[in-house]
Design a protein around this motif. Structure first.
Motif, PDB file in Angstrom:
ATOM      1  N   TYR B  60       0.636  -1.347  -0.043  1.00  0.00           N
ATOM      2  CA  TYR B  60       0.422   0.080  -0.387  1.00  0.00           C
ATOM      3  C   TYR B  60       0.476   1.179  -0.284  1.00  0.00           C
ATOM      4  O   TYR B  60       0.637   2.148  -1.120  1.00  0.00           O
ATOM      5  CB  TYR B  60      -0.814  -0.364   1.322  1.00  0.00           C
ATOM      6  CG  TYR B  60      -2.139  -1.308   0.881  1.00  0.00           C
ATOM      7  CD1 TYR B  60      -3.278  -0.455   0.253  1.00  0.00           C
ATOM      8  CD2 TYR B  60      -2.113  -2.052   1.427  1.00  0.00           C
ATOM      9  CE1 TYR B  60      -4.303  -1.552  -0.089  1.00  0.00           C
ATOM     10  CE2 TYR B  60      -2.948  -2.928   1.077  1.00  0.00           C
ATOM     11  CZ  TYR B  60      -4.041  -3.204   0.644  1.00  0.00           C
ATOM     12  OH  TYR B  60      -5.169  -3.527   0.327  1.00  0.00           O
ATOM     13  N   ALA B  63       3.774   1.058  -3.153  1.00  0.00           N
ATOM     14  CA  ALA B  63       3.933   0.264  -4.641  1.00  0.00           C
ATOM     15  C   ALA B  63       1.826   0.876  -5.220  1.00  0.00           C
ATOM     16  O   ALA B  63       2.138   1.789  -6.137  1.00  0.00           O
ATOM     17  CB  ALA B  63       3.544  -1.643  -5.024  1.00  0.00           C
ATOM     18  N   VAL B  64       1.159   0.982  -4.272  1.00  0.00           N
ATOM     19  CA  VAL B  64      -0.183   1.503  -4.723  1.00  0.00           C
ATOM     20  C   VAL B  64       0.190   2.335  -5.594  1.00  0.00           C
ATOM     21  O   VAL B  64      -0.484   3.761  -5.671  1.00  0.00           O
ATOM     22  CB  VAL B  64      -1.597   0.858  -3.528  1.00  0.00           C
ATOM     23  CG1 VAL B  64      -2.656   1.331  -3.806  1.00  0.00           C
ATOM     24  CG2 VAL B  64      -1.731  -0.659  -3.815  1.00  0.00           C
ATOM     25  N   VAL B  66       2.746   4.907  -4.992  1.00  0.00           N
ATOM     26  CA  VAL B  66       3.319   5.772  -6.472  1.00  0.00           C
ATOM     27  C   VAL B  66       2.884   5.363  -7.351  1.00  0.00           C
ATOM     28  O   VAL B  66       2.963   6.596  -8.524  1.00  0.00           O
ATOM     29  CB  VAL B  66       4.695   4.273  -6.440  1.00  0.00           C
ATOM     30  CG1 VAL B  66       5.369   4.742  -7.929  1.00  0.00           C
ATOM     31  CG2 VAL B  66       5.426   4.080  -5.023  1.00  0.00           C
ATOM     32  N   LEU B  67       1.602   4.143  -7.562  1.00  0.00           N
ATOM     33  CA  LEU B  67       0.874   4.595  -8.980  1.00  0.00           C
ATOM     34  C   LEU B  67      -0.379   5.385  -8.534  1.00  0.00           C
ATOM     35  O   LEU B  67      -0.361   6.375 -10.079  1.00  0.00           O
ATOM     36  CB  LEU B  67       0.189   3.062  -8.848  1.00  0.00           C
ATOM     37  CG  LEU B  67       0.629   2.303  -9.840  1.00  0.00           C
ATOM     38  CD1 LEU B  67      -0.304   0.660  -9.594  1.00  0.00           C
ATOM     39  CD2 LEU B  67       0.693   2.160 -11.183  1.00  0.00           C
ATOM     40  N   PHE B  68      -0.745   5.531  -7.833  1.00  0.00           N
ATOM     41  CA  PHE B  68      -1.304   7.101  -7.275  1.00  0.00           C
ATOM     42  C   PHE B  68      -1.042   8.411  -7.781  1.00  0.00           C
ATOM     43  O   PHE B  68      -1.231   8.906  -8.657  1.00  0.00           O
ATOM     44  CB  PHE B  68      -1.729   7.410  -5.724  1.00  0.00           C
ATOM     45  CG  PHE B  68      -3.092   6.475  -5.474  1.00  0.00           C
ATOM     46  CD1 PHE B  68      -3.534   6.177  -5.331  1.00  0.00           C
ATOM     47  CD2 PHE B  68      -3.739   7.377  -4.734  1.00  0.00           C
ATOM     48  CE1 PHE B  68      -4.745   4.971  -5.159  1.00  0.00           C
ATOM     49  CE2 PHE B  68      -5.196   6.904  -4.217  1.00  0.00           C
ATOM     50  CZ  PHE B  68      -5.839   5.777  -4.835  1.00  0.00           C
ATOM     51  N   PHE B  70       1.845   8.845 -10.023  1.00  0.00           N
ATOM     52  CA  PHE B  70       2.182   9.081 -10.888  1.00  0.00           C
ATOM     53  C   PHE B  70       1.371   9.516 -11.385  1.00  0.00           C
ATOM     54  O   PHE B  70       1.127   9.815 -12.435  1.00  0.00           O
ATOM     55  CB  PHE B  70       2.254   7.647 -11.338  1.00  0.00           C
ATOM     56  CG  PHE B  70       2.835   7.312 -12.740  1.00  0.00           C
ATOM     57  CD1 PHE B  70       4.762   8.131 -12.630  1.00  0.00           C
ATOM     58  CD2 PHE B  70       2.477   6.314 -13.751  1.00  0.00           C
ATOM     59  CE1 PHE B  70       5.173   7.564 -13.941  1.00  0.00           C
ATOM     60  CE2 PHE B  70       3.121   6.610 -14.687  1.00  0.00           C
ATOM     61  CZ  PHE B  70       4.317   6.953 -15.029  1.00  0.00           C
ATOM     62  N   ILE B  71       0.260   8.372 -11.272  1.00  0.00           N
ATOM     63  CA  ILE B  71      -1.275   9.035 -11.905  1.00  0.00           C
ATOM     64  C   ILE B  71      -2.281  10.770 -12.109  1.00  0.00           C
ATOM     65  O   ILE B  71      -2.302  11.399 -13.259  1.00  0.00           O
ATOM     66  CB  ILE B  71      -2.472   7.708 -11.409  1.00  0.00           C
ATOM     67  CG1 ILE B  71      -2.512   6.867 -11.858  1.00  0.00           C
ATOM     68  CG2 ILE B  71      -3.660   8.945 -12.159  1.00  0.00           C
ATOM     69  CD1 ILE B  71      -3.200   5.454 -12.015  1.00  0.00           C
TER      70      ILE B  71
END
Lengths: 483, 170
Positions: B60, B63-64, B66-68, B70-71
């Protein structure tokens, strides 16, 4: 040393067959050039039929497997047959439609089939985590299917709305599961019911909260009022065969899991969840029907009518005994064929792009295409519940089950609602037969695959409506071992 | 001692959560969420679920989120695009409903505690923290759901590619 559990892989043969079919379709899409749309549709049909055969082979086996997370009792098998029937008819509806809209991509069948896998798992899940994953496997393809027509703005909007609402609903579901686990220490339906009934101090409020949250999670998928706000936009924006699939598949799957939860896991606290379901049923029927009255767009009208039908089905959930469950199964079979039929006619009469879907566009249809108008009237009569159609028998069965358990008011409200619904269903018939023709050029051709779906549905509606005895028997047999 | 640590973590967690929903810029809001995730990992560690705590941080907070971020950066979000009137009404509604839900939860948990929900009191078994126990559960009792996630991932990949790719002209 790890103990190897009792796996019993044979109980997921139907799911495995569907999955292999879906993967073959995907591989055909990758490795073959040229025309493959028909080949893929035929592969899908074969897969569905073989899987149906595998399901019928399990009849009366009452197997369970994978450490009791899955059961294949007749109840689950009957639901699986309903999903496969719905998928079969949807494939027939789609073959021509997607060619007309020029969006024929083989992934379509992959998504339909993988969604069916999720529904099948939901119907035989005997454990909350499996049920949750089944729900996700069912819903994820549906989000993509809603937005399959990428060039159409409405379709994009439908996908986005459905995705956000669906993800939100999943959150509720998982939250509810954590409460149930916290209160009982297990996620297995049988054990939950055992733990609840072994308690001496009455109802654990945590359990009730958990159940309500789980109910909200599934209510989004089955579109009960007040969790229905996404339905009209999504149903209107999605490609029409997908809309037909939306209104039969997820709804039936939601009822399958809700029935199992209420009959099995939460049976000991049944008394305190019935009022909640009662209110949901009344709201869903009434709001669905009242809003449907004012709709001008045929797809929107069918969307609200599907909400109302979910309300009738909720009555059987309130009843909650064997009669209620068999009435629900019967109604779902009838609902599947009549809904597919109605959407089939909508596809047949639409032109490319489906810019005009207003009910008034069908003015005077009976003079030009009498056969199409007569068949459409048949489906409308059935949806309204007028004899001698399947819809009438289904409603009769549900209302009589409510009366036999003493829910007189619920039955009365249901009957009043179905009288209201006659108005908007029959308006379509009136427009077709009694209004002068206003549109000059509604070009209609009669593609074979679509005709197969419509004729099958029409035969089904009449057959179930006139000779329901065999269906009653089948439905009754599917409840063996559950009550 | 444990209680004191718990209270500190709990306060930090609530503080972080409030920051997540009140901060104006999406990036700082996401950073606050990373903070909350880390604190929750601390809470897991406190009850002895070390493996879950590690997962919480890796999956959480790592990974998650970082994606957040990023978007958020990809979309170049700056300010929330909601009109003032709308904001007032939704904020009012949110506060009312949120408070109502908080009290409901508190009430439910309190009643459950008073009536003695056995499961609520049970401390986490020591064995639960070990990877071996979790993985053996995963491969025996929860084998089917575990394998099912692979189907789910395949569907997600196909769906994402289908929606993202341009239509190939023929």
């Amino acid at each position: 040393m790890i103990q190897i559990p009792n796996i019993n892989i044979s109980i997921i043969y139907p799911e495995i067959i569907i999955f292999i079919t879906a993967v073959i379709i995907l591989l055909v899409e990758i490795f073959s050039n040229g025309k493959k749309w028909y080949a893929q549709s035929i592969i899908a049909l074969i897969g569905i039929i073989v899987s149906g055969y595998a399901v019928s082979n399990q009849w009366n086996s009452f197997a369970s497997g994978f450490s009791e997370v899955l059961v294949a009792d007749n109840f689950a098998l009957m639901f699986k047959l309903i999903f496969l029937l719905g998928a079969l008819l949807t494939v027939f509806l789609s073959i021509w439609y997607f060619r007309r809209e020029e969006i024929q991509q083989g992934e379509y069948f992959f998504l339909i089939l993988s969604s069916v896998i999720g529904m099948m798992i939901l119907s035989s899940a005997n454990e909350l985590i499996t049920a949750f994953l089944g729900l996700e496997v069912m819903s994820l393809p549906l989000y993509v299917l809603a937005g399959f027509d990428k060039k159409k703005l409405l379709s994009n909007e439908a996908a986005l709305k459905y995705f956000i609402m669906g993800a939100f609903a999943s959150g509720f579901l998982v939250y509810g599961i954590t409460f149930i686990y916290g209160a009982t220490g297990t996620t297995n339906f049988d054990k939950i019911s055992m733990v609840i009934s072994s308690r001496s101090f009455g109802i654990d409020p945590l359990l009730l909260l958990g159940f309500i949250l789980i109910l909200i999670g599934f209510s989004f998928k089955t579109a009960f009022v007040p969790f229905h706000s996404w339905v009209p936009d999504v149903y209107t924006g999605a490609p029409t065969p997908v809309t037909a699939f939306f209104s039969i598949g997820p709804k039936a799957a939601g009822f399958a899991i809700l029935f199992r939860l209420i009959i099995k896991a939460f049976a000991p606290i049944g008394g305190s969840i019935i009022p909640i379901l009662w209110i949901l049923a009344v709201l869903t029927m009434t709001v669905g029907n009242l809003i449907a009255l004012t709709q001008r767009n045929i797809k929107r009208m069918l969307a609200y009518s599907s909400i109302a039908h979910a309300g009738y089905l909720l009555i059987s959930l309130v009843v909650g005994n064997g009669r209620g469950a068999s009435a629900a199964l019967f109604y779902l079979i009838a609902y599947t064929v009549m809904t597919v039929g109605a959407f089939g006619i909508v596809i047949l009469l639409g032109e490319k792009g489906e810019k005009d879907l207003s009910i008034n566009g069908y003015s005077g249809l009976a003079y030009r295409y009498p056969a199409a108008a007569v068949v459409m009237s048949l489906f409308m009569f059935s949806l309204a519940g007028i004899p001698p159609t399947a819809g009438f028998i289904g409603k009769f069965y549900i209302f009589s089950s409510a009366i036999s358990k003493g829910f007189i008011w619920l039955a009365v409200i249901g009957i009043v609602n179905s009288v209201i619904s006659v108005y908007y269903y029959l308006r379509v018939v009136v427009v077709m037969f009694m209004k002068p023709e206003i549109q000059a050029g509604r070009v209609v051709c009669f593609p074979v695959s679509l005709m197969v779906a419509i004729i099958l549905a029409a035969i089904g509606v009449l057959q179930i409506g006139m000779f329901p005895q065999g269906w009653f028997e089948a439905v009754r047999y599917s409840l063996i071992g559950l009550f | 001692m444990q209680l004191a640590i718990f209270i500190i973590f709990a306060i930090l967690c609530i503080f972080g959560s409030i920051l997540v929903i009140t901060l104006r810029s999406a990036v700082s809001s996401a950073i606050a969420l990373v903070f909350v995730m880390c604190v929750i990992a601390g809470l897991f560690a406190l009850v002895g679920a070390l493996f879950v705590a590690a997962l919480q941080v890796i999956v959480y907070a790592g990974a998650v989120m970082v994606l957040f971020l990023f978007i958020i950066m990809l979309l170049n979000l700056k300010e929330e695009l909601i009109s003032e009137d709308d904001k007032k009404f939704t904020r009012f509604l949110g506060i009312v409903l949120g408070t109502a839900f908080l009290f409901e939860l508190a009430f439910f948990v309190r009643t459950a505690l008073m009536r003695g929900s056995e499961a609520l009191y049970e401390p986490v078994p020591k064995t639960l923290s070990s990877i071996a126990v979790i993985s053996s559960e995963l491969f025996t009792k929860f084998l089917f759901p575990f394998e099912l996630t692979s189907v789910l991932l395949l569907i997600a990949i196909v769906g994402a590619i289908l929606l993202a790719k341009k239509k190939n002209e023929k």
